[in-house]
Write an enzyme that holds these catalytic residues in place. Structure first.
Site, PDB file in Angstrom:
ATOM      1  N   HIS A  41     -25.040  11.947 -11.650  1.00 40.98           N
ATOM      2  CA  HIS A  41     -25.125  11.183 -10.416  1.00 40.98           C
ATOM      3  C   HIS A  41     -26.154  10.013 -11.065  1.00 40.98           C
ATOM      4  O   HIS A  41     -27.189  10.111 -11.804  1.00 40.98           O
ATOM      5  CB  HIS A  41     -26.070  11.656  -9.435  1.00 40.98           C
ATOM      6  N   ASP A  58       0.872  -1.082   0.048  1.00 39.86           N
ATOM      7  CA  ASP A  58       0.031  -0.067   0.103  1.00 39.86           C
ATOM      8  C   ASP A  58       0.753   1.381   0.107  1.00 39.86           C
ATOM      9  O   ASP A  58       1.890   1.247   0.768  1.00 39.86           O
ATOM     10  CB  ASP A  58      -0.972  -0.007   1.353  1.00 39.86           C
ATOM     11  N   LEU A  88     -20.726   8.060   2.328  1.00 40.70           N
ATOM     12  CA  LEU A  88     -22.072   8.612   2.798  1.00 40.70           C
ATOM     13  C   LEU A  88     -22.392   8.005   4.206  1.00 40.70           C
ATOM     14  O   LEU A  88     -22.737   8.654   5.112  1.00 40.70           O
ATOM     15  CB  LEU A  88     -23.213   7.820   1.831  1.00 40.70           C
ATOM     16  N   THR A 106      -1.970   6.461   0.903  1.00 39.28           N
ATOM     17  CA  THR A 106      -2.398   7.667   0.471  1.00 39.28           C
ATOM     18  C   THR A 106      -3.547   8.160   1.684  1.00 39.28           C
ATOM     19  O   THR A 106      -3.554   7.837   2.540  1.00 39.28           O
ATOM     20  CB  THR A 106      -3.316   7.438  -0.765  1.00 39.28           C
ATOM     21  N   GLU A 155     -20.078  -0.213 -10.924  1.00 44.37           N
ATOM     22  CA  GLU A 155     -20.388   1.269 -11.421  1.00 44.37           C
ATOM     23  C   GLU A 155     -20.041   1.216 -13.078  1.00 44.37           C
ATOM     24  O   GLU A 155     -20.166   2.354 -13.875  1.00 44.37           O
ATOM     25  CB  GLU A 155     -19.621   2.370 -10.880  1.00 44.37           C
ATOM     26  N   TYR A 182     -27.768  14.018  -1.430  1.00 44.58           N
ATOM     27  CA  TYR A 182     -27.507  14.699  -2.736  1.00 44.58           C
ATOM     28  C   TYR A 182     -28.839  14.608  -3.558  1.00 44.58           C
ATOM     29  O   TYR A 182     -29.508  13.702  -3.624  1.00 44.58           O
ATOM     30  CB  TYR A 182     -26.685  13.804  -3.701  1.00 44.58           C
ATOM     31  N   TYR A 199     -14.069   8.223 -12.074  1.00 44.67           N
ATOM     32  CA  TYR A 199     -13.785   7.051 -11.140  1.00 44.67           C
ATOM     33  C   TYR A 199     -14.273   5.743 -12.214  1.00 44.67           C
ATOM     34  O   TYR A 199     -13.385   4.701 -12.316  1.00 44.67           O
ATOM     35  CB  TYR A 199     -14.427   7.058  -9.958  1.00 44.67           C
TER      36      TYR A 199
HETATM   37  P1  NAD Z   1      -9.933   2.887  -0.253  1.00 48.47           P
HETATM   38  O1  NAD Z   1     -10.046   4.115  -0.899  1.00 48.47           O
HETATM   39  O2  NAD Z   1     -10.573   2.760   1.341  1.00 48.47           O
HETATM   40  O3  NAD Z   1      -8.628   2.206  -0.167  1.00 48.47           O
HETATM   41  C1  NAD Z   1      -7.571   2.228  -1.207  1.00 48.47           C
HETATM   42  C2  NAD Z   1      -6.453   1.860  -0.832  1.00 48.47           C
HETATM   43  O4  NAD Z   1      -5.420   1.885  -1.855  1.00 48.47           O
HETATM   44  C3  NAD Z   1      -5.828   2.942   0.181  1.00 48.47           C
HETATM   45  O5  NAD Z   1      -5.103   2.207   1.311  1.00 48.47           O
HETATM   46  C4  NAD Z   1      -4.637   3.520  -0.393  1.00 48.47           C
HETATM   47  O6  NAD Z   1      -3.551   4.012   0.189  1.00 48.47           O
HETATM   48  C5  NAD Z   1      -4.184   2.456  -1.502  1.00 48.47           C
HETATM   49  N1  NAD Z   1      -3.608   3.275  -2.794  1.00 48.47           N
HETATM   50  C6  NAD Z   1      -4.346   4.345  -3.276  1.00 48.47           C
HETATM   51  N2  NAD Z   1      -3.462   4.438  -4.504  1.00 48.47           N
HETATM   52  C7  NAD Z   1      -2.290   3.459  -4.499  1.00 48.47           C
HETATM   53  C8  NAD Z   1      -1.083   3.632  -5.201  1.00 48.47           C
HETATM   54  N3  NAD Z   1      -0.959   4.360  -6.424  1.00 48.47           N
HETATM   55  N4  NAD Z   1      -0.337   2.417  -4.938  1.00 48.47           N
HETATM   56  C9  NAD Z   1      -0.401   1.686  -3.673  1.00 48.47           C
HETATM   57  N5  NAD Z   1      -1.773   1.777  -2.897  1.00 48.47           N
HETATM   58  C10 NAD Z   1      -2.510   2.852  -3.249  1.00 48.47           C
HETATM   59  O7  NAD Z   1     -10.929   1.933  -1.209  1.00 48.47           O
HETATM   60  P2  NAD Z   1     -11.718   0.717  -0.587  1.00 48.47           P
HETATM   61  O8  NAD Z   1     -13.098   1.557  -0.794  1.00 48.47           O
HETATM   62  O9  NAD Z   1     -11.312  -0.115   0.002  1.00 48.47           O
HETATM   63  O10 NAD Z   1     -11.807   0.143  -2.416  1.00 48.47           O
HETATM   64  C11 NAD Z   1     -10.987  -0.928  -2.738  1.00 48.47           C
HETATM   65  C12 NAD Z   1     -11.345  -1.453  -3.982  1.00 48.47           C
HETATM   66  O11 NAD Z   1     -12.626  -1.973  -4.301  1.00 48.47           O
HETATM   67  C13 NAD Z   1     -10.997  -0.275  -5.073  1.00 48.47           C
HETATM   68  O12 NAD Z   1     -10.257  -0.790  -6.273  1.00 48.47           O
HETATM   69  C14 NAD Z   1     -12.330   0.070  -5.572  1.00 48.47           C
HETATM   70  O13 NAD Z   1     -12.469   0.667  -6.776  1.00 48.47           O
HETATM   71  C15 NAD Z   1     -13.263  -1.092  -5.467  1.00 48.47           C
HETATM   72  N6  NAD Z   1     -14.481  -1.042  -4.999  1.00 48.47           N
HETATM   73  C16 NAD Z   1     -14.866  -0.283  -3.655  1.00 48.47           C
HETATM   74  C17 NAD Z   1     -16.214  -0.268  -3.456  1.00 48.47           C
HETATM   75  C18 NAD Z   1     -16.789   0.492  -2.238  1.00 48.47           C
HETATM   76  O14 NAD Z   1     -17.804   0.621  -2.015  1.00 48.47           O
HETATM   77  N7  NAD Z   1     -15.919   1.115  -1.271  1.00 48.47           N
HETATM   78  C19 NAD Z   1     -17.065  -0.559  -4.272  1.00 48.47           C
HETATM   79  C20 NAD Z   1     -16.802  -1.288  -5.506  1.00 48.47           C
HETATM   80  C21 NAD Z   1     -15.482  -1.486  -5.840  1.00 48.47           C
END
Ligand code: NAD
Length: 350
Positions: A292, A31, A197, A34, A132, A214, A157
């Site tokens: 949206h 990780d 949210l 970020t 999405e 929203y 996104y």
């Molecule tokens: P998050 O934003 O909570 O966590 C993302 C993590 O990735 C963070 O720890 C960040 O430090 C790390 N990261 C970001 N850029 C990076 C880079 N360049 N190199 C290494 N690490 C990096 O995200 P999340 O909500 O846990 O989502 C995780 C995955 O699931 C994502 O790929 C997201 O697209 C997908 N996803 C999430 C949801 C949701 O509801 N949260 C729904 C569908 C899909």
């Protein structure tokens, strides 16, 4: 199996790491830390001999090669991403860089590692994506996203995630890399970063602030409890068919307004306001998100019929567990509220 998880300090990634270690799987958490990362999410497993952490950016090929050489993982689960739609509207560049270029760089590092070990068929590259990518559904409850639904992403996104899905499939078709892809609905639960949210509503309610909805709040989402999702991801990783995609849903469709009202009712019961008035009084309608999407909903037949997986948590139970977790973990969320952009309305300037 040694599993390399990217984005393991994020919301879903940390749930995967905690569950994998509970199941005695050795995990390397890669990780970049970020703004969205929180290593405290890993506190329950940080001292386990099965847990390793590598601070690295998925766009840094040399760092990735070093980590693959050092740990020789048998599988990769790729979650690292920029994940907040509102931030993608204000600043799409970081989404293109991390979600597309980063996934490409990780794929190339994984391919070199896999080919260097003689292309073992047991190797897996599991790409975690979103529903999405399919765009927006009409109100008709019979119409659902299946794995065959055409891609039609509408936000920076979702477009960046769609691009990364295509790259992963191309690496399978072109180079034979053994990949699986999953596309899930909206996650919620403990350790959810306080810009999304559900935590925003809980924390604003407790702080006596407006609960922002929203537009009219009619947008419908399917809600997936994050610990169910982590279980589904390990199921797809270990049982999924190479080259195949799996949609993962919570079987819990709900409009944003109804969701916020349900949260208010739970808070009214667990932490009533001093004046006895419902938290629902704090609901405030604000300008809608540009573009949206109206509705997302998942047809879960494939993962249910082929891999025998179903969600275990109803929305009512999951929301209650989530509210209780936030009430009991104030130091965790307080520390994150100081981070850049948290608590601000993002994604309205176009
Ligand atoms: P998050 O934003 O909570 O966590 C993302 C993590 O990735 C963070 O720890 C960040 O430090 C790390 N990261 C970001 N850029 C990076 C880079 N360049 N190199 C290494 N690490 C990096 O995200 P999340 O909500 O846990 O989502 C995780 C995955 O699931 C994502 O790929 C997201 O697209 C997908 N996803 C999430 C949801 C949701 O509801 N949260 C729904 C569908 C899909």
């Amino acid at each position: 199996m040694k599993l390399l998880v990217t984005g393991g300090a994020g919301f879903i990634g940390s749930a995967v790491v905690r569950l994998a270690i509970a199941r005695k799987i050795e995990v390397v958490n890669l990780d970049a830390l970020t703004y969205a990362a929180c290593l405290d999410n890993l506190a329950p497993v940080a001292d386990s001999p099965l847990y390793h952490f590598e601070k690295a950016d998925i766009r840094d090929r040399a760092a990735l090669d070093g980590i693959f050489a050092k740990h020789a993982p048998g599988a990769v689960m790729h979650l690292a991403a920029e994940s907040h739609v509102d931030r993608s509207i204000d600043g799409p560049g970081a989404f293109i860089d991390t979600n597309i270029t980063g996934t490409y760089t990780l794929l190339e590092a994984a391919r070199a590692h896999w080919q260097g070990r003689g292309c073992p068929e047991a190797f897996r590259f599991h790409h975690v994506s979103t529903d999405e990518v399919y765009g927006s559904l009409p109100e008709d409850p019979q119409v659902l996203f299946t794995e065959e639904t055409a891609y039609d992403p509408r936000s920076p996104y979702s477009a960046s995630k769609a691009a990364s899905d295509h790259l992963v499939r191309a690496w399978h078709h072109t180079y034979g890399l053994p990949v699986v892809v999953s596309n899930c609905s909206n996650n919620y639960g403990p350790y959810h970063f306080p810009e999304k949210l559900i935590p925003v509503v809980i924390l604003n309610a407790l702080a006596g602030k407006p609960l922002p909805i929203y537009g009219t709040g009619a947008n419908v989402r399917d809600w997936l409890f994050v610990e169910d999702h982590a279980d589904a991801l390990l199921t797809v990783l270990t049982k999924g068919e190479i080259g195949r995609s799996y949609n993962i849903g919570g079987e819990n469709e709900c409009s944003n307004l109804e969701l916020v009202e349900r949260l208010c009712r739970i808070l009214d019961r667990l932490r009533p306001r001093a004046d006895g008035i419902s938290y629902a009084e704090q609901i405030t309608f604000v300008a809608d998100r540009p573009g949206h999407d109206a509705r997302y909903a998942i047809d879960p037949s494939r993962i249910r019929d082929e891999l025998g997986w179903r969600p275990s948590v109803t929305l009512e139970k999951g929301l209650e567990r989530t509210v209780q977790w936030y009430l009991g973990n104030e130091p965790w969320w307080r520390a994150l509220q100081d981070r850049q952009g948290v608590g601000e309305r993002l994604g309205v300037k176009t």
